[in-house]
Structure formats: structure tokens, C-alpha cells
Design a protein around this motif. Structure first.
Motif, short mmCIF file in Angstrom:
data_model
loop_
_atom_site.label_atom_id
_atom_site.label_comp_id
_atom_site.label_asym_id
_atom_site.label_seq_id
_atom_site.Cartn_x
_atom_site.Cartn_y
_atom_site.Cartn_z
N LEU A 1 -3.60 -13.39 11.60
CA LEU A 1 -2.97 -13.96 10.41
C LEU A 1 -3.73 -13.61 9.14
O LEU A 1 -3.14 -13.35 8.09
CB LEU A 1 -2.88 -15.49 10.56
CG LEU A 1 -1.89 -16.00 11.60
CD1 LEU A 1 -2.00 -17.52 11.73
CD2 LEU A 1 -0.46 -15.60 11.24
N ARG A 2 -5.08 -13.62 9.24
CA ARG A 2 -5.90 -13.33 8.06
C ARG A 2 -5.76 -11.88 7.62
O ARG A 2 -5.82 -11.58 6.43
CB ARG A 2 -7.37 -13.63 8.35
CG ARG A 2 -7.69 -15.12 8.45
CD ARG A 2 -9.19 -15.35 8.31
NE ARG A 2 -9.95 -14.60 9.31
CZ ARG A 2 -10.26 -15.06 10.51
NH1 ARG A 2 -9.87 -16.28 10.87
NH2 ARG A 2 -10.97 -14.34 11.34
N VAL A 3 -5.59 -10.97 8.56
CA VAL A 3 -5.54 -9.54 8.21
C VAL A 3 -4.13 -8.98 8.20
O VAL A 3 -3.95 -7.78 8.05
CB VAL A 3 -6.42 -8.73 9.19
CG1 VAL A 3 -7.85 -9.22 9.15
CG2 VAL A 3 -5.85 -8.75 10.60
N ASP A 4 -3.13 -9.85 8.37
CA ASP A 4 -1.75 -9.37 8.39
C ASP A 4 -1.34 -8.91 6.99
O ASP A 4 -1.20 -9.71 6.07
CB ASP A 4 -0.83 -10.49 8.87
CG ASP A 4 0.61 -10.01 8.99
OD1 ASP A 4 0.82 -8.77 8.98
OD2 ASP A 4 1.52 -10.85 9.06
N VAL A 5 -1.15 -7.61 6.83
CA VAL A 5 -0.75 -7.04 5.53
C VAL A 5 0.62 -6.37 5.64
O VAL A 5 0.96 -5.53 4.81
CB VAL A 5 -1.81 -6.02 5.04
CG1 VAL A 5 -3.10 -6.73 4.68
CG2 VAL A 5 -2.03 -4.93 6.07
N ALA A 6 1.38 -6.77 6.64
CA ALA A 6 2.69 -6.16 6.83
C ALA A 6 3.57 -6.39 5.60
O ALA A 6 4.32 -5.50 5.16
CB ALA A 6 3.37 -6.73 8.07
N GLU A 7 3.48 -7.60 5.02
CA GLU A 7 4.29 -7.90 3.85
C GLU A 7 3.89 -7.03 2.66
O GLU A 7 4.75 -6.51 1.94
CB GLU A 7 4.14 -9.38 3.48
CG GLU A 7 5.07 -9.83 2.36
CD GLU A 7 4.96 -11.31 2.08
OE1 GLU A 7 5.53 -11.75 1.07
OE2 GLU A 7 4.30 -12.01 2.86
N GLU A 8 2.59 -6.82 2.47
CA GLU A 8 2.11 -5.98 1.38
C GLU A 8 2.55 -4.53 1.58
O GLU A 8 2.97 -3.85 0.62
CB GLU A 8 0.58 -6.06 1.26
CG GLU A 8 0.06 -7.34 0.68
CD GLU A 8 0.13 -8.51 1.65
OE1 GLU A 8 0.30 -8.26 2.87
OE2 GLU A 8 0.02 -9.67 1.20
N LEU A 9 2.47 -4.05 2.80
CA LEU A 9 2.89 -2.67 3.08
C LEU A 9 4.39 -2.50 2.85
O LEU A 9 4.84 -1.47 2.34
CB LEU A 9 2.52 -2.30 4.52
CG LEU A 9 1.02 -2.30 4.85
CD1 LEU A 9 0.81 -1.91 6.31
CD2 LEU A 9 0.26 -1.36 3.93
N THR A 10 5.15 -3.52 3.24
CA THR A 10 6.60 -3.46 3.04
C THR A 10 6.94 -3.41 1.55
O THR A 10 7.80 -2.63 1.11
CB THR A 10 7.29 -4.68 3.68
OG1 THR A 10 7.04 -4.66 5.09
CG2 THR A 10 8.79 -4.65 3.44
N ARG A 11 6.24 -4.23 0.77
CA ARG A 11 6.50 -4.23 -0.67
C ARG A 11 6.08 -2.90 -1.31
O ARG A 11 6.74 -2.41 -2.23
CB ARG A 11 5.79 -5.41 -1.33
CG ARG A 11 6.54 -6.73 -1.13
CD ARG A 11 6.09 -7.75 -2.16
NE ARG A 11 4.72 -8.20 -1.90
CZ ARG A 11 4.42 -9.31 -1.25
NH1 ARG A 11 5.40 -10.08 -0.77
NH2 ARG A 11 3.16 -9.67 -1.08
N LEU A 12 4.97 -2.34 -0.83
CA LEU A 12 4.55 -1.04 -1.37
C LEU A 12 5.61 0.02 -1.09
O LEU A 12 5.92 0.85 -1.95
CB LEU A 12 3.21 -0.63 -0.76
CG LEU A 12 1.96 -1.22 -1.41
CD1 LEU A 12 0.72 -0.91 -0.59
CD2 LEU A 12 1.80 -0.68 -2.83
N ARG A 13 6.16 0.00 0.12
CA ARG A 13 7.22 0.97 0.45
C ARG A 13 8.44 0.76 -0.44
O ARG A 13 9.08 1.70 -0.88
CB ARG A 13 7.60 0.84 1.92
CG ARG A 13 6.55 1.36 2.90
CD ARG A 13 7.14 1.48 4.30
NE ARG A 13 6.19 2.03 5.25
CZ ARG A 13 5.46 1.31 6.09
NH1 ARG A 13 5.57 -0.02 6.08
NH2 ARG A 13 4.63 1.88 6.93
#
Length: 303
Positions: free
Chosen positions: A220-232
Motif C-alpha cells: 500500500l505504501r509503495v503503490d504508485v499505480a494511480e500516479e503511473l496511470t495519471r502520467l500516461r
């Protein structure tokens, strides 16, 4: 169409009345700032020239310099025969008293009609308009060429960002797995150090549950899936703007939209760095920020 705010255009137009030369140059600026350097004799053309430039440029510090050369219309008017005859009679009479009195030169002889003062607006205004239109054509072409070059440079930077995002997305599952293995090893070492018999007293199910819990918290602490999705998503919007497919492109506000977009991308890169659980993720966040800054610098010249 992506257009740069840095450009130059010039034109010279000749006519029976004279010639007009116009130079237009611009550099980047947050808003449209027009500066016109026009001779006082052609000041009546200022408002019209401002209107023509305003149709072509939405942003930038634009400077127009106008110069002209009028033909000597006085020298082209025919002589006034009656006035010349009267002058000759006066000269003949005067020479009775001053025998060596010189005759007037050709330029001094009277001509027909009175000489007009100043420049005629109905003649010079259309001349200024046509010269400005030609200069603006060259000016706009230069802005589009430079805009195309800037867009190509930003597309290359966007492709580099895409590769970093894909690499981070690929590495995340392995990072979580490595952390889970480290947790299991540390728990075993801690239990054995505390009591060699304590490890045997804990069931495998309890140990597995504890490891799973710690791994879940780490994930949970290192989950950056949302950030990567927004970058895309931001990269997709960037490519639409550069291709002229975004709504802001139709309104001519690509530069301001890009500036806002890069702020959002930089925010995602910062969040990615704050959640970094490995050196490779930290380096990826730094690389992203550098690439975004390079794109932002390129966008400073886009209208």
C-alpha cells in the motif's frame, strides 16, 4: 497547429507614391504585447496594423518597425506657364536696374497646383496594409516552422517518459516480492535470536499471516499505480495538444495548457519519488522530473 512565439518576417512594397518597408519580430511573453515603431507621417495606419497583427498573434512580445520613402511629387508637377511668363517679365524689368541679376533655376520655377502637405491616407494606408500582410505571411510561416520543431522535441521527451513509466510499472511486483522475502527472513532471525525454542512455538499459519500483513502494508505504501496511470493520461493529452487535436489547440491556447499540464506531471513525479521503495524508483522519479522540466522549457516559446 503548434506555433512558436519566436519569429521574424519582413516585406517591402513599392508604388507610384513611394515605398514602404515593414519588419515584424517577436519573442516569448506571457501575454500579447505589441510595440509599433511608426513614423509620425504614417501614424494614421497604426490602429489598422495593430488589428492585422492581433489576428495572427495571441501571445508574445511583438515589435513592428515601419519605414517609408516618398517620391518627390513636387518635381513631377508641370510648370505653370502663366506664372513663368510673369516671372520672366519681372526678371526683365528688374535687370533694367540690376543688369547682372541671375535667372531662377529650374527647381525655383513655379508649378501648377499647390503642393500637398503630409502623406495622403487613401494612398498610403492600403500600401501599409499590403506590406504588413506580406510581412505577417512570412512571420506566421516562421512561427509554424519553429513550432513544429518544438513539438517534435517534446514528442521525443514524451517517449522517454513513457519508457520510464513502463519500466517502473514492470519493476513494482518484483519489489513487493523482494520486500516480502526480507520480512520473512528478518522475522525468523528475530525469533531465533530471542529464543531458539520460540520459533517452533509459532505455527506456520501465524508466521505466514504476519508476513502477508507486513507485505500488504508495504504494498500500500509503495503503490504508485494511480500516479503511473495519471502520467500516461497526461502524456496522451500532451500528444493530442501537439497534434492539434485538443480543444485548447483550436482556441490557440496550447502554450498555457502545456504549462498547466507539466505542473500536473511534475506533481505525479514528486509523489512517485516520495513513495520510492528502491533506488531504481528514486532514480526514475529524478529522471522524470528532468524530462518534464526540459519539456516545460520548450513550451515557454509556444503560443
Amino acid at each position: 497547429m503548434i506555433r512558436s512565439m519566436t519569429a521574424f518576417g519582413s516585406a517591402r512594397l513599392d508604388s507610384d507614391a513611394g515605398s514602404v518597408s515593414i519588419e515584424i519580430r517577436s519573442v516569448n511573453n506571457r501575454f500579447l504585447d505589441l510595440s509599433l515603431r511608426i513614423p509620425e507621417d504614417l501614424r494614421f495606419a497604426e490602429s489598422r496594423l495593430r488589428e492585422l497583427i492581433g489576428r495572427q498573434a495571441l501571445r508574445g512580445k511583438v515589435e513592428l518597425k515601419l519605414s517609408y520613402a516618398a517620391l518627390d511629387r513636387e518635381a513631377l508637377r508641370p510648370f505653370d506657364a502663366a506664372a513663368v511668363q510673369a516671372l520672366a517679365e519681372q526678371l526683365q524689368w528688374a535687370r533694367r536696374f540690376i543688369p547682372d541679376l541671375p535667372a531662377p533655376t529650374l527647381a525655383e520655377l513655379p508649378r501648377e497646383g499647390a503642393a500637398r502637405s503630409g502623406l495622403e491616407a487613401d494612398v498610403w494606408l492600403p500600401l501599409c496594409e499590403r506590406a504588413c500582410a506580406q510581412a505577417l505571411e512570412e512571420f506566421s510561416a516562421a512561427r509554424q516552422r519553429e513550432g513544429t520543431r518544438l513539438a517534435d522535441a517534446m514528442r521525443a521527451l514524451a517517449d522517454a517518459i513513457d519508457l520510464i513509466v513502463a519500466r517502473v510499472d514492470t519493476e513494482l511486483p518484483a519489489l513487493v516480492q523482494q520486500h516480502q522475502e526480507r520480512i520473512a527472513q528478518r522475522l525468523r532471525e528475530a525469533l531465533e535470536a530471542a529464543s531458539p525454542e520460540g520459533f517452533a512455538a509459532i505455527s506456520g499459519a501465524e508466521l505466514t499471516a504476519r508476513i502477508a500483513q507486513e507485505a500488504s502494508l508495504f504494498g500500500l505504501r509503495v503503490d504508485v499505480a494511480e500516479e503511473l496511470t495519471r502520467l500516461r493520461s497526461h502524456l496522451q493529452e500532451l500528444r493530442e495538444i501537439l497534434a492539434g487535436e485538443h480543444a485548447s489547440s483550436a482556441r490557440g491556447g496550447s502554450g498555457k495548457r502545456l504549462d498547466f499540464l507539466f505542473q500536473e506531471m511534475n506533481r505525479e513525479a514528486n509523489t512517485l519519488g516520495s513513495k520510492a521503495a528502491a533506488l531504481s524508483i528514486t532514480q526514475a522519479a529524478i529522471d522524470l522530473k528532468l524530462l518534464i522540466e526540459q519539456m516545460r522549457e520548450q513550451a515557454q516559446n509556444i503560443e
